[in-house]
Write an enzyme that holds these catalytic residues in place. Structure first.
Site, PDB file in Angstrom:
ATOM      1  N   SER A 129      13.880   3.045  -5.785  1.00 52.89           N
ATOM      2  CA  SER A 129      12.877   2.257  -5.316  1.00 52.89           C
ATOM      3  C   SER A 129      11.222   2.336  -5.205  1.00 52.89           C
ATOM      4  O   SER A 129      10.530   1.581  -5.148  1.00 52.89           O
ATOM      5  CB  SER A 129      13.202   1.835  -3.686  1.00 52.89           C
ATOM      6  OG  SER A 129      14.431   1.578  -3.378  1.00 52.89           O
ATOM      7  N   HIS A 150      16.696  -1.863 -10.406  1.00 52.87           N
ATOM      8  CA  HIS A 150      16.642  -1.763  -9.016  1.00 52.87           C
ATOM      9  C   HIS A 150      17.518  -3.058  -8.145  1.00 52.87           C
ATOM     10  O   HIS A 150      17.106  -3.880  -8.342  1.00 52.87           O
ATOM     11  CB  HIS A 150      15.159  -1.812  -8.474  1.00 52.87           C
ATOM     12  CG  HIS A 150      14.883  -1.555  -7.033  1.00 52.87           C
ATOM     13  ND1 HIS A 150      13.887  -2.288  -6.515  1.00 52.87           N
ATOM     14  CD2 HIS A 150      15.492  -0.681  -6.197  1.00 52.87           C
ATOM     15  CE1 HIS A 150      13.833  -1.940  -5.185  1.00 52.87           C
ATOM     16  NE2 HIS A 150      14.960  -1.054  -4.856  1.00 52.87           N
ATOM     17  N   GLU A 162      15.614  -5.827 -10.038  1.00 50.15           N
ATOM     18  CA  GLU A 162      14.299  -5.777 -10.883  1.00 50.15           C
ATOM     19  C   GLU A 162      14.374  -4.698 -11.882  1.00 50.15           C
ATOM     20  O   GLU A 162      14.957  -3.711 -11.732  1.00 50.15           O
ATOM     21  CB  GLU A 162      13.312  -4.836  -9.588  1.00 50.15           C
ATOM     22  CG  GLU A 162      12.725  -5.941  -8.643  1.00 50.15           C
ATOM     23  CD  GLU A 162      11.866  -5.469  -7.850  1.00 50.15           C
ATOM     24  OE1 GLU A 162      10.946  -6.019  -7.161  1.00 50.15           O
ATOM     25  OE2 GLU A 162      11.870  -4.202  -7.526  1.00 50.15           O
ATOM     26  N   ASN A 200       8.991  -4.716  -2.898  1.00 48.76           N
ATOM     27  CA  ASN A 200       8.622  -3.873  -2.039  1.00 48.76           C
ATOM     28  C   ASN A 200       6.711  -4.013  -1.507  1.00 48.76           C
ATOM     29  O   ASN A 200       6.452  -3.493  -0.800  1.00 48.76           O
ATOM     30  CB  ASN A 200       9.042  -2.663  -2.243  1.00 48.76           C
ATOM     31  CG  ASN A 200      10.198  -2.519  -1.452  1.00 48.76           C
ATOM     32  OD1 ASN A 200      10.821  -3.420  -0.658  1.00 48.76           O
ATOM     33  ND2 ASN A 200      11.025  -1.535  -1.847  1.00 48.76           N
TER      34      ASN A 200
HETATM   35  P1  NAI Z   1      22.612   7.342   0.136  1.00 45.96           P
HETATM   36  O1  NAI Z   1      22.094   8.635   0.844  1.00 45.96           O
HETATM   37  O2  NAI Z   1      23.405   6.470   0.774  1.00 45.96           O
HETATM   38  O3  NAI Z   1      23.579   7.960  -1.136  1.00 45.96           O
HETATM   39  C1  NAI Z   1      22.983   8.942  -1.907  1.00 45.96           C
HETATM   40  C2  NAI Z   1      23.980   9.775  -2.403  1.00 45.96           C
HETATM   41  O4  NAI Z   1      23.812  10.446  -3.809  1.00 45.96           O
HETATM   42  C3  NAI Z   1      24.995  10.821  -1.752  1.00 45.96           C
HETATM   43  O5  NAI Z   1      26.230  10.242  -1.550  1.00 45.96           O
HETATM   44  C4  NAI Z   1      24.689  12.043  -2.245  1.00 45.96           C
HETATM   45  O6  NAI Z   1      25.720  12.935  -2.067  1.00 45.96           O
HETATM   46  C5  NAI Z   1      24.475  11.727  -3.622  1.00 45.96           C
HETATM   47  N1  NAI Z   1      23.722  12.568  -4.533  1.00 45.96           N
HETATM   48  C6  NAI Z   1      22.476  13.271  -4.280  1.00 45.96           C
HETATM   49  N2  NAI Z   1      22.185  13.992  -5.070  1.00 45.96           N
HETATM   50  C7  NAI Z   1      23.077  13.981  -6.125  1.00 45.96           C
HETATM   51  C8  NAI Z   1      23.036  14.534  -7.329  1.00 45.96           C
HETATM   52  N3  NAI Z   1      22.130  15.124  -8.026  1.00 45.96           N
HETATM   53  N4  NAI Z   1      24.114  14.334  -8.268  1.00 45.96           N
HETATM   54  C9  NAI Z   1      24.952  13.549  -7.704  1.00 45.96           C
HETATM   55  N5  NAI Z   1      25.024  12.818  -6.396  1.00 45.96           N
HETATM   56  C10 NAI Z   1      24.040  13.077  -5.614  1.00 45.96           C
HETATM   57  O7  NAI Z   1      21.345   6.831  -0.612  1.00 45.96           O
HETATM   58  P2  NAI Z   1      21.161   5.255  -0.960  1.00 45.96           P
HETATM   59  O8  NAI Z   1      20.874   4.416   0.180  1.00 45.96           O
HETATM   60  O9  NAI Z   1      22.437   4.656  -1.510  1.00 45.96           O
HETATM   61  O10 NAI Z   1      20.002   5.386  -2.008  1.00 45.96           O
HETATM   62  C11 NAI Z   1      20.270   5.612  -3.469  1.00 45.96           C
HETATM   63  C12 NAI Z   1      19.014   5.268  -4.459  1.00 45.96           C
HETATM   64  O11 NAI Z   1      18.987   3.985  -4.269  1.00 45.96           O
HETATM   65  C13 NAI Z   1      17.799   5.994  -3.868  1.00 45.96           C
HETATM   66  O12 NAI Z   1      17.099   6.323  -4.954  1.00 45.96           O
HETATM   67  C14 NAI Z   1      17.125   4.943  -3.214  1.00 45.96           C
HETATM   68  O13 NAI Z   1      15.663   4.851  -3.219  1.00 45.96           O
HETATM   69  C15 NAI Z   1      17.807   3.661  -3.735  1.00 45.96           C
HETATM   70  N6  NAI Z   1      17.865   2.448  -3.127  1.00 45.96           N
HETATM   71  C16 NAI Z   1      18.124   2.208  -1.928  1.00 45.96           C
HETATM   72  C17 NAI Z   1      18.125   1.053  -1.141  1.00 45.96           C
HETATM   73  C18 NAI Z   1      18.751   1.172  -0.011  1.00 45.96           C
HETATM   74  O14 NAI Z   1      18.601   0.031   0.745  1.00 45.96           O
HETATM   75  N7  NAI Z   1      19.502   2.086   0.631  1.00 45.96           N
HETATM   76  C19 NAI Z   1      17.832  -0.293  -2.085  1.00 45.96           C
HETATM   77  C20 NAI Z   1      17.432  -0.074  -3.391  1.00 45.96           C
HETATM   78  C21 NAI Z   1      17.435   1.346  -3.834  1.00 45.96           C
END
Ligand code: NAI
Length: 511
Positions: A129, A150, A162, A200
């Site tokens: 993001s 995105h 996006e 954003n």
């Molecule tokens: P989250 O914390 O729910 O999930 C992230 C997952 O990635 C976790 O399960 C973690 O164990 C895993 N992880 C971390 N490092 C890792 C690695 N090196 N290799 C494999 N797995 C790994 O986070 P979320 O909210 O799903 O966000 C993920 C991405 O999506 C981020 O880049 C965030 O900026 C982006 N994003 C999030 C949004 C939201 O509303 N939560 C919306 C749009 C984008």
């Protein structure tokens, strides 16, 4: 050669891999599997994948229960979703989408590893993001194959994707991801990799102008939210929305966009919101934010004027512009409307009533020579709106105020009286949203049509900001911003050069 050609979506037979099985990864995997791809899901924490698959199964089960998905289709979707034990299991993938922790170094390390495991043509996409796609790609041997994809939360429901182009992203890769998102039932838009991308960035004023109105005592939270919903047509007001998103998250996004644009005051975070974060009042998720969600807490109601008598006759001078549908509503309610030439004012006896143009009522009443002046706010749709914010110049007497209230009530519109606040609530917010969208277009971040789609499908705005500005008249938007700039003496309200150019060249915004 894999299945990609420029502008063509990945074929259904292509294997898609998703790394990171958290909130976003799980949703993205479901979207790809629903389309028909075999999807490999990997997370560094194995139990997270299990949890994600169980949550997806439960979510699909609900759809089956509601008759929205056939049971055998549910089974097929679930069969296509496969847990991967290690990164090397992802090598058959044609597209790998990353949704891991939001850290540049960790994302770069992951993509470097994927480059060594996957074929040279594998497409790599990041769901980041806030991190520069160019920066992530800079660690790769083949940075042209990395693109931002995105999604918005929850990914299976929100339509927008996006498609973010970094400096090195190849046009063919971006076009393929765009077409693929489309095939998956999403609404894709192109954006350059700039802070906040489109949504954003352009959405910041929705929160910022609401926060400022409260900080300046223009009204209370419930009134502001009700006006944004019932006049502005937004699904939620800014305060209920911030409470839903969580103040830690919403404040962090604002902060990161503000810092990324080197402290541009257009994105300045609010101390009011920071105070909530400091007080651990994070919103719905922990029971208290702007509103109190704890058991037994009262739901505050918007300020609404009591019933007043309607005036028998009003005089409409000149065109009311976007507010013209009010005339038919008044006539249908039996008000005698006399129309004559003039500058877009309504006269009720000695009172003048007009749509706000961004000036204080006090100031405009003096400049315009109408001591008794009432201003009303912008509505998305004056033919159907149910509430309007209204403010008065200090010289306006009580009888005139009641006549204004009675006039709107006659048309079925509730009146919320607020303090004398330049541009009231909806008008200044919409002008600032349009201004930010215009600047993104002016800086070649995206097209005007994509700026509008992004806001409609990424945050459910009732109209694209540029289309809305076009309806309102670009000149009116420009004038309102100039008045706000003058009222505050702040750079924050400077109109985008694109609006100025459009006004003085007599052109349009190309929406
Ligand atoms: P989250 O914390 O729910 O999930 C992230 C997952 O990635 C976790 O399960 C973690 O164990 C895993 N992880 C971390 N490092 C890792 C690695 N090196 N290799 C494999 N797995 C790994 O986070 P979320 O909210 O799903 O966000 C993920 C991405 O999506 C981020 O880049 C965030 O900026 C982006 N994003 C999030 C949004 C939201 O509303 N939560 C919306 C749009 C984008």
């Amino acid at each position: 050669m894999h299945e990609m050609t420029a502008g063509d979506a990945l074929s259904r037979q292509a294997v898609v891999a998703v790394v990171g099985a958290g909130t976003m990864g799980a949703g993205i995997a479901q979207v790809a599997a629903q389309y028909g791809h075999e999807v490999l899901l990997f997370d560094q924490q194995r139990e997270t994948v299990e949890k994600a698959l169980a949550a997806t199964a439960a979510g699909l089960e609900k759809l089956v229960g509601r008759g929205k998905l056939a049971a055998d289709e549910r089974d097929r979707i679930l069969q296509r979703l496969r847990p991967a034990q290690s990164l090397s299991d992802l090598s058959p993938a044609t597209l790998v989408i990353e949704a891991i922790v939001e850290r540049l170094d960790v994302k770069q390390a992951l993509f470097r590893e994927l480059e060594s495991l996957c074929g040279p043509d594998t497409l790599l996409a990041t769901n980041t993001s806030s991190i520069s796609v160019t920066a992530i790609a800079s660690a790769l041997d083949h940075p042209q194959r990395l693109v931002g994809m995105h999604f918005f939360n929850p990914a299976p429901i929100m339509k927008l994707v996006e498609v973010v182009k970094g400096l090195d992203t190849s046009e063919a890769v971006a076009a393929c991801i765009h077409a693929t998102a489309s095939a998956w039932g999403k609404q894709p838009v192109f954006t350059r990799s700039t802070p906040g991308f489109i949504v954003n960035r352009v959405a910041r004023p929705f929160y910022a102008e609401g926060l400022r109105a409260i900080e300046e005592g223009a009204t209370d939270l419930a009134t502001l939210d009700a006006v944004m919903r019932e006049a502005g047509g937004f699904r939620m007001g800014p305060f209920e929305l911030m409470d839903l998103i969580g103040h830690d998250v919403n404040y962090a996004v604002t902060r990161s966009v503000f810092d990324a644009y080197y402290g541009d005051t257009r994105f300045q975070p609010s101390l009011l919101q920071l105070e909530l974060v400091n007080g651990n009042r994070l919103g719905r998720k922990n029971g208290r934010g702007f509103y109190d969600y704890r058991e037994g807490a009262e739901t505050p109601q918007p300020k609404t004027e009591p019933a007043c008598d309607r005036p028998g006759t009003i005089v409409v001078e000149g065109s009311l512009g976007v507010a013209s549908p009010l005339i038919a509503r008044w006539r249908a309610a039996g008000v005698n409307v006399v129309e004559r030439a003039g500058a877009g004012l309504i006269r009720i006896g000695s009172l003048a009533l007009a749509l706000t143009d961004g000036r204080l009522a006090a100031e405009r009443s003096v400049t315009q020579g109408t001591p008794r002046l009432a201003l009303f706010d912008l509505a998305l749709d004056y033919a159907n709106c149910r509430r309007l914010a209204v403010t008065y110049s200090p010289m306006t007497d009580e009888a005139s105020r009641q006549a204004v209230t009675g006039l709107f009530q006659a048309a079925g519109i509730e009146v919320s009286v607020i303090e004398d606040h330049p541009g009231l609530l909806v008008m200044r917010t919409v002008c600032m949203l349009a201004n930010e969208a215009a600047d993104a277009v002016h800086q070649d971040v995206c097209s005007a049509a994509d700026a509008d789609s992004a806001m409609r499908f990424g945050v459910n705005y009732p109209a694209g900001p540029l289309e809305w500005a076009t309806r309102l008249g670009v000149e009116a938007v420009f004038r309102c911003l100039r008045h706000l700039e003058d009222a505050y003496g702040e750079d924050r309200y400077r109109p985008s050069l694109l609006l100025r150019k459009t006004v003085f060249s007599g052109g349009t915004l190309d929406v």
